[in-house]
Design a protein around this motif. Sequence first.
Motif, PDB file in Angstrom:
ATOM      1  N   UNK A 187      49.212  59.876  33.327  1.00  0.00           N
ATOM      2  CA  UNK A 187      48.450  60.096  34.559  1.00  0.00           C
ATOM      3  C   UNK A 187      47.126  59.337  34.518  1.00  0.00           C
ATOM      4  N   UNK A 188      46.410  59.461  33.419  1.00  0.00           N
ATOM      5  CA  UNK A 188      45.102  58.796  33.313  1.00  0.00           C
ATOM      6  C   UNK A 188      45.269  57.279  33.410  1.00  0.00           C
ATOM      7  N   UNK A 219      44.518  52.343  36.350  1.00  0.00           N
ATOM      8  CA  UNK A 219      45.093  51.128  36.921  1.00  0.00           C
ATOM      9  C   UNK A 219      44.809  51.006  38.404  1.00  0.00           C
ATOM     10  N   UNK A 220      45.032  52.069  39.139  1.00  0.00           N
ATOM     11  CA  UNK A 220      44.815  52.041  40.590  1.00  0.00           C
ATOM     12  C   UNK A 220      43.334  51.845  40.925  1.00  0.00           C
ATOM     13  N   UNK A 253      44.827  45.930  37.083  1.00  0.00           N
ATOM     14  CA  UNK A 253      45.240  47.188  37.696  1.00  0.00           C
ATOM     15  C   UNK A 253      46.748  47.329  37.783  1.00  0.00           C
ATOM     16  N   UNK A 254      47.419  46.250  38.167  1.00  0.00           N
ATOM     17  CA  UNK A 254      48.876  46.275  38.263  1.00  0.00           C
ATOM     18  C   UNK A 254      49.493  46.479  36.882  1.00  0.00           C
ATOM     19  N   UNK A 255      48.973  45.794  35.873  1.00  0.00           N
ATOM     20  CA  UNK A 255      49.514  45.918  34.516  1.00  0.00           C
ATOM     21  C   UNK A 255      49.304  47.319  33.942  1.00  0.00           C
ATOM     22  N   UNK A 256      48.138  47.914  34.192  1.00  0.00           N
ATOM     23  CA  UNK A 256      47.904  49.271  33.692  1.00  0.00           C
ATOM     24  C   UNK A 256      48.789  50.288  34.420  1.00  0.00           C
ATOM     25  N   UNK A 257      48.980  50.096  35.710  1.00  0.00           N
ATOM     26  CA  UNK A 257      49.859  50.994  36.454  1.00  0.00           C
ATOM     27  C   UNK A 257      51.303  50.842  35.964  1.00  0.00           C
ATOM     28  N   UNK A 266      45.999  46.917  24.842  1.00  0.00           N
ATOM     29  CA  UNK A 266      46.237  45.478  24.797  1.00  0.00           C
ATOM     30  C   UNK A 266      45.739  44.786  26.066  1.00  0.00           C
ATOM     31  N   UNK A 267      46.107  45.305  27.227  1.00  0.00           N
ATOM     32  CA  UNK A 267      45.704  44.647  28.470  1.00  0.00           C
ATOM     33  C   UNK A 267      44.188  44.659  28.662  1.00  0.00           C
TER      34      UNK A 267
END
Length: 191
Positions: free
Chosen positions: A111-112, A117-118, A136-140, A167-168
């Motif tokens: 969730x976090x 990401x968002x 943001x897209x990569x974390x999501x 990593x990201x």
Amino acid sequence: MAAMQTGPESRRDGGITALVEGFFAASWFGWGQADPPAWLPPWLTVGSIAALLVAAVGAVVGFTSPASTAAINSRAAGRRYGTIVGIEFTLAGLGAVLLGMLGLPAYIPVWICAVVGVHFLPLTAVLRDRNLIALGVLLTATAVAALITGLTTAVAPSAVTGVGAGLFLSVFGAVALVRALRQPRPRPQPA
């Protein structure tokens, strides 16, 4: 209005971006240590150390550059930034509490990671940095991968989010730092 940059606009922005992203990358690598596969902890430790180096150099570069060059150099930009981050922390906290109450604490990092990401998407305009869209897209996507992995395997979601988010954030922080170091140093203005 300033044109949207493909990376941090100033040495100050790049340094502060590296500081923040490096610090949080180390935090994610640490969270990945909660319940990792046996082979993973040494790699998470290496990732944490590298991320902290990015953060430390970013702090030096950012705080030795003029604050007047920062993207958040106006009251309005600061207010927008504070609102976005405030909403992020509120949603992350409420979701974590709810997951804990539902007996699903293993999914709190999922969730976090999704919320983090968002939150980069609206920050893109405030910080004038298009790289935040990709981050943001990569974390999501990392959050989605952690959810699927957690539901279908014995691998803890925290291990997936720890590796992916760590990593990201490290890579994007390092890229911001390199861009900042390539910017010319501001010359002191005559008094």
